[in-house]
Scaffold this active site. Structure first.
Site, PDB file in Angstrom:
ATOM      1  CB  SER A  98       5.595  10.331   9.222  1.00 17.06           C
ATOM      2  OG  SER A  98       4.534  10.234  10.143  1.00 17.06           O
ATOM      3  N   GLY A  99       2.901   9.356   7.872  1.00 13.67           N
ATOM      4  CA  GLY A  99       1.578   9.789   7.425  1.00 13.67           C
ATOM      5  C   GLY A  99       0.689   8.626   7.017  1.00 13.67           C
ATOM      6  CB  VAL A 101      -0.935   0.028   1.237  1.00 12.42           C
ATOM      7  CG1 VAL A 101      -1.948   1.134   1.095  1.00 12.42           C
ATOM      8  CG2 VAL A 101      -1.607  -1.292   1.424  1.00 12.42           C
ATOM      9  CB  VAL A 106      10.816  -4.110   1.212  1.00 15.75           C
ATOM     10  CG1 VAL A 106      10.592  -4.073  -0.293  1.00 15.75           C
ATOM     11  CG2 VAL A 106      12.263  -3.742   1.522  1.00 15.75           C
ATOM     12  CG  HIS A 132       7.738  11.209  13.591  1.00 15.53           C
ATOM     13  ND1 HIS A 132       6.955  10.067  13.592  1.00 15.53           N
ATOM     14  CD2 HIS A 132       6.944  12.191  13.100  1.00 15.53           C
ATOM     15  CE1 HIS A 132       5.760  10.360  13.132  1.00 15.53           C
ATOM     16  NE2 HIS A 132       5.719  11.637  12.818  1.00 15.53           N
ATOM     17  CG  ASN A 133       7.780   6.238  14.483  1.00 12.23           C
ATOM     18  OD1 ASN A 133       7.602   7.219  13.762  1.00 12.23           O
ATOM     19  ND2 ASN A 133       7.524   5.017  14.070  1.00 12.23           N
ATOM     20  CG  ASN A 135       9.347   3.320  10.403  1.00 10.68           C
ATOM     21  OD1 ASN A 135       9.730   4.468  10.158  1.00 10.68           O
ATOM     22  ND2 ASN A 135       8.102   3.045  10.768  1.00 10.68           N
ATOM     23  N   GLY A 186       4.105   1.765  -0.905  1.00 12.12           N
ATOM     24  CA  GLY A 186       4.890   1.924  -2.137  1.00 12.12           C
ATOM     25  C   GLY A 186       4.004   2.330  -3.304  1.00 12.12           C
ATOM     26  NE  ARG A 216      29.105   6.308  40.410  1.00 11.31           N
ATOM     27  CZ  ARG A 216      30.201   6.864  39.927  1.00 11.31           C
ATOM     28  NH1 ARG A 216      30.548   8.078  40.311  1.00 11.31           N
ATOM     29  NH2 ARG A 216      30.958   6.215  39.076  1.00 11.31           N
ATOM     30  CD  GLU A 275       3.544   7.317  15.650  1.00 13.49           C
ATOM     31  OE1 GLU A 275       3.938   7.925  14.643  1.00 13.49           O
ATOM     32  OE2 GLU A 275       3.423   6.072  15.664  1.00 13.49           O
ATOM     33  CE  LYS A 331       8.001   7.852  10.467  1.00 19.70           C
ATOM     34  NZ  LYS A 331       7.705   6.543  10.900  1.00 19.70           N
TER      35      LYS A 331
HETATM   36  C1  6PG Z   1       4.091   7.041  10.775  1.00 19.65           C
HETATM   37  C2  6PG Z   1       3.966   5.932  11.786  1.00 19.65           C
HETATM   38  C3  6PG Z   1       4.347   4.624  11.140  1.00 19.65           C
HETATM   39  C4  6PG Z   1       3.800   3.395  11.844  1.00 19.65           C
HETATM   40  C5  6PG Z   1       4.500   3.066  13.123  1.00 19.65           C
HETATM   41  C6  6PG Z   1       3.633   2.371  14.140  1.00 19.65           C
HETATM   42  O1  6PG Z   1       4.843   7.963  11.083  1.00 19.65           O
HETATM   43  O2  6PG Z   1       3.433   6.997   9.737  1.00 19.65           O
HETATM   44  O3  6PG Z   1       4.775   6.151  12.868  1.00 19.65           O
HETATM   45  O4  6PG Z   1       5.718   4.628  10.981  1.00 19.65           O
HETATM   46  O5  6PG Z   1       2.451   3.458  11.975  1.00 19.65           O
HETATM   47  O6  6PG Z   1       5.529   2.185  12.770  1.00 19.65           O
HETATM   48  O7  6PG Z   1       4.484   2.007  15.154  1.00 19.65           O
HETATM   49  P1  6PG Z   1       4.179   0.902  16.220  1.00 19.65           P
HETATM   50  O8  6PG Z   1       3.712  -0.325  15.502  1.00 19.65           O
HETATM   51  O9  6PG Z   1       5.504   0.681  16.892  1.00 19.65           O
HETATM   52  O10 6PG Z   1       3.141   1.482  17.118  1.00 19.65           O
END
Ligand code: 6PG
Length: 467
Positions: free
Chosen positions: A129-130, A13, A75, A186-187, A103, A15, A446, A190, A183
């Site tokens: 991302s998105g 999807v 992939v 970013h996650n 990723n 790609g 210590r 997230e 990225k």
């Molecule tokens: C994005 C998302 C994407 C994906 C994550 C989900 O930016 O479009 O972050 O990369 O949905 O890999 O991550 P988890 O499976 O670790 O929650």
């Protein structure tokens, strides 16, 4: 030789959607997939306006492409990336460009950059991302690699990326694995924001008996103001959705055991390696892990009960309090992630520009939010800003909402409802704003048990005491 502007390997999807997005912007595109159905289905999209070709043959695919070739791999991360690279390598020529759009773990990208650069191939690691929609209509893209080769990619990427006020949500970020690292963080952010939203939902529902419709309205209204963000927006949409079979709210029928692909964990792991404190991200990973122990949680819920209650507040007052606390927490979470990027940029020599990172996160990506504009301005005002918490304008908002944040954390404690990301985010803030920390005692301990020595505040040098 070939005339196609861009080639994609992997017509899943993501790609397929990204390639169709490119075709919509008048680039001629070719796709390679071992699955003949996927290749054929891509080619069906070709018409007078869209120059699209699909194939299952690697050699034919390479011959279709204009030189220097620009090829993206979409992939699954890990071994599939290496095997695709190996299958294409015999046909590639010096100057060709390969972009891994998955990723991938940043250390894997470093290795591939080295191996492929040695063969004259320009290798990029690029976070995208998105999700599916983003890929089709405008993602945020985070490329890192060989800067000179980026000129070949720039027009295509800028055309397909999301736009905010006309500015594309893509830019060259830095050398080697910079794109994958950005990225990854970013996650991590997230994960923390998702956990923050989940905790808000939990305490409003279990702690204050908000009905589903009320909850939905809370998030919908938050999405209109300073909390405007994709994750808040989709939360409102999720809370509205009824199950087709039972008619109940779908979210209440979904199992509370989290799954993850691991990018949040990588963020925490590497943050520890480079000594970048990101406790809100760590906690978000921990909370997904705790959720997996369902049977034990059920057992413990019968052993430990708590009937505490917080002060009685009207729904209106609770919503207002949480709104302010949410803003405070959200900014402090981004501050941790972006500080990690600053530290990582030095550690790995990425040459990151945080103003640009904030700019390309304003649209297309999962953590897009109105507040990113303020972060961009903060880095524009001071390129060397080590942490967003030190920006004067953001500090105004944080100071305004600090009291609400403390109130909200108290509510969680009193009610016995886990608000871990709220709690640890406040602790991070309190530690960061503490001129003195009790680490002097840790240093003494210590030295006491291990003769590890300590430094003094009144004299230069290294000291040891026979305690
Ligand atoms: C994005 C998302 C994407 C994906 C994550 C989900 O930016 O479009 O972050 O990369 O949905 O890999 O991550 P988890 O499976 O670790 O929650």
């Amino acid at each position: 030789m070939g005339h196609f502007d861009f080639g994609m390997v992997g017509l899943g999807v993501m790609g397929r959607n990204l390639l169709l997005n490119m075709a919509d912007h008048d680039f001629s595109v070719a796709g390679l997939d071992l699955d003949a159905e996927k290749a054929a289905s891509l080619e069906k999209e070709a018409d007078a306006k869209h120059d699209i070709k699909g194939t299952t043959d690697a050699k034919e695919f390479i011959q279709l492409l204009k030189k220097p070739r620009a090829i993206m791999l979409l992939v699954p991360a890990g071994k599939p990336v290496d095997s695709v690279i190996n299958s294409l390598l015999p046909y590639l020529e010096e100057g060709d460009i390969m972009v891994d759009g998955g990723n991938s773990y940043f250390e894997d990208t470093n290795r591939r950059v080295k191996e492929l650069n040695a063969k004259g191939i320009n290798y990029f690691g690029m976070g995208i991302s998105g999700g599916e929609k983003g890929a089709r209509f405008g993602p945020s893209m985070m490329p890192g690699g060989n800067e000179n080769a980026y000129d070949r990619l720039r027009p295509i990427f800028e055309a397909v990326a999301a736009k905010v006020n006309g500015e594309p949500c893509v830019t060259y970020l830095g050398s080697s694995s910079a794109g994958n690292y950005v990225k990854m963080v970013h996650n991590g952010i997230e994960y923390a924001i998702m956990q923050l939203i989940a905790e808000t939902y939990d305490v409003l529902k279990r702690g204050f008996n908000f009905e589903d419709d009320e909850l939905q309205q809370v998030f919908e209204s938050w999405n209109q103001g300073e909390l405007q963000s994709y994750l808040v927006e989709i939360t409102a949409a999720i809370l509205k959705k009824d199950d087709d079979i039972t008619g109940k709210r779908l979210v209440s029928l979904i199992s509370d055991t989290a799954k993850s692909k691991g990018t949040g964990k990588w963020t925490s792991q590497n943050a520890m390696d480079i000594q970048a404190p990101v406790p809100s991200i760590d906690l978000a990973v921990n909370m997904r892990d705790i959720s997996k122990y369902k049977e034990e949680r059920v057992q413990a819920s019968k052993t430990y009960t708590w009937n505490g209650d917080a002060k009685d507040l009207s729904n209106e007052n609770v919503t207002a309090l949480f709104k302010d606390a949410f803003y405070f927490a959200m900014v402090t979470i981004y501050a941790q992630g972006m500080a990690q990027l600053t530290i990582a940029s030095k550690e790995f020599d990425y040459g990151l520009n945080l103003e640009e990172v904030a700019k390309i996160w304003r649209g297309g990506c999962i953590i897009r939010a109105a507040v990113l504009e303020d972060f961009r301005n903060a880095y524009k005002a001071n390129k060397e800003l080590p942490n967003l918490l030190l920006d004067k304008n953001l500090a105004k908002g944080l100071n305004k909402h600090q009291k609400a944040m403390r109130e909200v954390v108290k509510i969680g404690i009193d009610k016995g409802i886990p608000m871990s990301v709220y709690g640890v985010t406040l602790s991070y803030f309190d530690a960061y704003r503490s001129e003195t920390l009790p680490t002097n005692l840790i240093q003494a301990q210590r030295d006491y048990f291990g003769a590890h020595t300590y430094e003094r505040i009144d004299k230069e040098g290294i000291f040891h005491t026979e305690w």
